[in-house]
Write a protein that holds these residues in place. Structure first.
Motif, PDB file in Angstrom:
ATOM      1  N   TYR A 133       0.871  -1.510   0.079  1.00  0.00           N
ATOM      2  CA  TYR A 133       0.262   0.158   0.073  1.00  0.00           C
ATOM      3  C   TYR A 133       0.875   1.457   0.288  1.00  0.00           C
ATOM      4  O   TYR A 133       0.175   2.412  -0.419  1.00  0.00           O
ATOM      5  CB  TYR A 133      -1.054   0.075   1.203  1.00  0.00           C
ATOM      6  CG  TYR A 133      -0.309   0.448   2.715  1.00  0.00           C
ATOM      7  CD1 TYR A 133       0.425   0.063   3.631  1.00  0.00           C
ATOM      8  CD2 TYR A 133      -0.635   1.845   2.590  1.00  0.00           C
ATOM      9  CE1 TYR A 133       1.287   0.374   4.799  1.00  0.00           C
ATOM     10  CE2 TYR A 133      -0.114   2.454   3.865  1.00  0.00           C
ATOM     11  CZ  TYR A 133       0.715   1.860   4.823  1.00  0.00           C
ATOM     12  OH  TYR A 133       1.444   2.199   5.712  1.00  0.00           O
ATOM     13  N   GLU A 189      -4.852   2.595   5.465  1.00  0.00           N
ATOM     14  CA  GLU A 189      -3.359   1.153   5.875  1.00  0.00           C
ATOM     15  C   GLU A 189      -4.723   1.238   5.824  1.00  0.00           C
ATOM     16  O   GLU A 189      -4.666  -0.765   5.603  1.00  0.00           O
ATOM     17  CB  GLU A 189      -2.539   1.395   7.001  1.00  0.00           C
ATOM     18  CG  GLU A 189      -2.142  -0.249   7.084  1.00  0.00           C
ATOM     19  CD  GLU A 189      -0.603   0.310   7.720  1.00  0.00           C
ATOM     20  OE1 GLU A 189      -0.932   1.063   8.907  1.00  0.00           O
ATOM     21  OE2 GLU A 189       0.019  -0.940   8.259  1.00  0.00           O
ATOM     22  N   ARG A 190      -5.065   0.349   6.683  1.00  0.00           N
ATOM     23  CA  ARG A 190      -7.259  -0.273   7.106  1.00  0.00           C
ATOM     24  C   ARG A 190      -7.966  -0.409   6.104  1.00  0.00           C
ATOM     25  O   ARG A 190      -7.944  -1.941   5.633  1.00  0.00           O
ATOM     26  CB  ARG A 190      -7.698   0.966   7.989  1.00  0.00           C
ATOM     27  CG  ARG A 190      -7.178   1.121   9.694  1.00  0.00           C
ATOM     28  CD  ARG A 190      -8.298   1.231  10.691  1.00  0.00           C
ATOM     29  NE  ARG A 190      -8.876   0.472  10.416  1.00  0.00           N
ATOM     30  CZ  ARG A 190     -10.688   1.255  10.809  1.00  0.00           C
ATOM     31  NH1 ARG A 190     -10.354   1.830  10.473  1.00  0.00           N
ATOM     32  NH2 ARG A 190     -11.606  -0.048  10.716  1.00  0.00           N
ATOM     33  N   TRP A 192      -6.195   0.187   2.717  1.00  0.00           N
ATOM     34  CA  TRP A 192      -6.053  -1.255   2.054  1.00  0.00           C
ATOM     35  C   TRP A 192      -6.093  -2.657   2.966  1.00  0.00           C
ATOM     36  O   TRP A 192      -6.352  -3.313   1.580  1.00  0.00           O
ATOM     37  CB  TRP A 192      -4.481  -0.669   1.555  1.00  0.00           C
ATOM     38  CG  TRP A 192      -3.487  -1.606   1.307  1.00  0.00           C
ATOM     39  CD1 TRP A 192      -2.655  -3.089   2.118  1.00  0.00           C
ATOM     40  CD2 TRP A 192      -2.888  -1.891  -0.258  1.00  0.00           C
ATOM     41  NE1 TRP A 192      -2.259  -3.550   0.530  1.00  0.00           N
ATOM     42  CE2 TRP A 192      -2.405  -3.292  -0.286  1.00  0.00           C
ATOM     43  CE3 TRP A 192      -4.246  -1.518  -0.906  1.00  0.00           C
ATOM     44  CZ2 TRP A 192      -1.759  -3.967  -1.504  1.00  0.00           C
ATOM     45  CZ3 TRP A 192      -2.920  -1.507  -2.974  1.00  0.00           C
ATOM     46  CH2 TRP A 192      -2.078  -2.754  -2.561  1.00  0.00           C
ATOM     47  N   ASP A 193      -5.966  -3.012   3.589  1.00  0.00           N
ATOM     48  CA  ASP A 193      -6.163  -4.066   4.638  1.00  0.00           C
ATOM     49  C   ASP A 193      -6.783  -4.927   4.624  1.00  0.00           C
ATOM     50  O   ASP A 193      -7.785  -5.686   3.987  1.00  0.00           O
ATOM     51  CB  ASP A 193      -5.730  -4.176   5.830  1.00  0.00           C
ATOM     52  CG  ASP A 193      -4.208  -3.752   5.804  1.00  0.00           C
ATOM     53  OD1 ASP A 193      -3.088  -4.567   5.186  1.00  0.00           O
ATOM     54  OD2 ASP A 193      -3.935  -2.914   7.630  1.00  0.00           O
ATOM     55  N   TRP A 194      -8.853  -3.903   4.451  1.00  0.00           N
ATOM     56  CA  TRP A 194      -9.751  -4.282   4.424  1.00  0.00           C
ATOM     57  C   TRP A 194      -9.929  -4.624   2.873  1.00  0.00           C
ATOM     58  O   TRP A 194     -10.814  -6.145   2.511  1.00  0.00           O
ATOM     59  CB  TRP A 194     -10.725  -3.289   4.666  1.00  0.00           C
ATOM     60  CG  TRP A 194     -12.710  -3.548   4.441  1.00  0.00           C
ATOM     61  CD1 TRP A 194     -12.941  -4.251   5.000  1.00  0.00           C
ATOM     62  CD2 TRP A 194     -13.027  -4.016   3.664  1.00  0.00           C
ATOM     63  NE1 TRP A 194     -14.077  -4.665   5.381  1.00  0.00           N
ATOM     64  CE2 TRP A 194     -14.533  -4.634   3.877  1.00  0.00           C
ATOM     65  CE3 TRP A 194     -12.698  -3.897   1.683  1.00  0.00           C
ATOM     66  CZ2 TRP A 194     -15.495  -4.645   3.223  1.00  0.00           C
ATOM     67  CZ3 TRP A 194     -13.808  -3.831   0.930  1.00  0.00           C
ATOM     68  CH2 TRP A 194     -15.189  -4.558   0.952  1.00  0.00           C
ATOM     69  N   VAL A 196      -7.425  -5.706   0.987  1.00  0.00           N
ATOM     70  CA  VAL A 196      -6.687  -7.217   0.689  1.00  0.00           C
ATOM     71  C   VAL A 196      -7.783  -8.599   1.166  1.00  0.00           C
ATOM     72  O   VAL A 196      -7.798  -9.343   0.612  1.00  0.00           O
ATOM     73  CB  VAL A 196      -5.606  -7.071   1.380  1.00  0.00           C
ATOM     74  CG1 VAL A 196      -4.672  -8.861   1.815  1.00  0.00           C
ATOM     75  CG2 VAL A 196      -4.540  -6.024   0.905  1.00  0.00           C
ATOM     76  N   THR A 197      -8.443  -8.437   2.550  1.00  0.00           N
ATOM     77  CA  THR A 197      -8.585  -9.104   2.822  1.00  0.00           C
ATOM     78  C   THR A 197     -10.119  -9.746   2.217  1.00  0.00           C
ATOM     79  O   THR A 197     -10.305 -10.942   2.000  1.00  0.00           O
ATOM     80  CB  THR A 197      -9.341  -8.906   5.047  1.00  0.00           C
ATOM     81  OG1 THR A 197      -8.480  -8.530   5.363  1.00  0.00           O
ATOM     82  CG2 THR A 197      -9.972  -9.829   5.057  1.00  0.00           C
TER      83      THR A 197
END
Length: 251
Positions: A133, A189-190, A192-194, A196-197
């Motif tokens: 990210y 970042e959160r 992006w992580d969402w 990805v998941t």
DNA sequence: AGCTCATGGCGAG
DNA sequence: TCGCCCTGAGCTG
């Protein structure tokens, strides 16, 4: 039809059924006939997904570049199968399997250089293990463009479509109209992580699931009222597509 | 049979 | 920002 997860799924299935085998290629619809003749009866080296783009590599550095657009569809059949519909742009066939492509935005033959150029203009794909990210953040952290628009820009992030963007911003409680530069790095970042998941979950389920309690499997996309506060969902055009959001829950 | 809508993206102006 | 390209499903009548 497709956001990025479908393309990854498609690449996986093509590899399972065709990788390393010699295939016949034809274009019943006609528009890919000349190119199909060039790859006909050659070995399919492998299929790769990057965002919403699919490339199928054949021997001699030939790549079929496919972009499904809004209407493109792919179907697999067992050989011998039926005669292709006349709208089939590309049919691949080996001894066991048939692959039919209809309605793509794009189906063209690339050499390796053209494929590299394609990849060079695409942003990181959250589904890809090496995606990062930080690269995206650098590009957008000074941007006045609304985050809801940015999420659809494939040169920033690859593979997010209209459903994932609405769902991601709802899950993160971010107002889609917020300029990207107003997001804190940790917020992005959160987000992006969402992505990805849930996009990887989409690959394994072969569908977009962000809500396990609803038949539609979405929280906000296509909904009339907010599942959290029951107020009316706002719909408007953002970045050329219909956006769904709850302005009470997404600040 | 005809209309509308759709999980995209491009080029013209 | 708009119109246009590709196709099919789901509605209406």
């Amino acid at each position: 039809m497709p956001e990025g997860h479908k393309i990854h799924r498609l690449a996986n299935e093509l590899n399972q059924k065709f990788k390393g085998t010699r295939v016949d290629a034809e274009s019943p619809q006609g528009r890919f006939s000349q190119s199909a003749a060039l790859i006909n009866n050659s070995v399919l080296v492998g299929a790769q997904a990057w965002g919403k783009h699919l490339t199928i590599e054949f021997e001699k550095d030939l790549f079929v570049h496919i972009h499904l657009g809004l209407y493109g569809r792919c179907k697999f059949w067992q050989t011998p199968g039926l005669q292709p519909k006349e709208t089939v742009r590309l049919r691949l066939r080996n001894l066991e399997s048939i692959f039919d492509l209809t309605g793509p935005n794009c189906c063209e033959l690339f050499d390796d250089k053209e494929r590299q150029e394609l990849y060079a203009r695409l942003g990181p794909d959250p589904i890809h293990p090496s995606a990062n990210y930080e690269t995206v953040w650098k590009k957008i952290k000074n941007s006045k463009v609304p985050i809801g628009k940015i999420l659809l820009e494939q040169n920033k992030i690859s593979g997010v479509g209209n459903i994932y963007r609405a769902e991601a911003l709802f899950a993160m409680e971010i107002n889609p109209n917020r300029p990207a530069k107003e997001l804190k790095k940790v917020e992005f970042e959160r987000l992006w992580d969402w992505l990805v998941t849930y996009m990887r979950l989409g690959v394994s389920r072969n569908r977009i699931t962000t809500n396990f309690d609803s038949a539609k499997e979405t929280m906000i996309y296509g909904k009339a009222e907010c599942p959290q506060c029951q107020r009316q969902v706002v719909k408007w055009n953002l970045g050329g597509r219909k956006m769904y959001a709850c302005f009470d829950c997404q600040k």
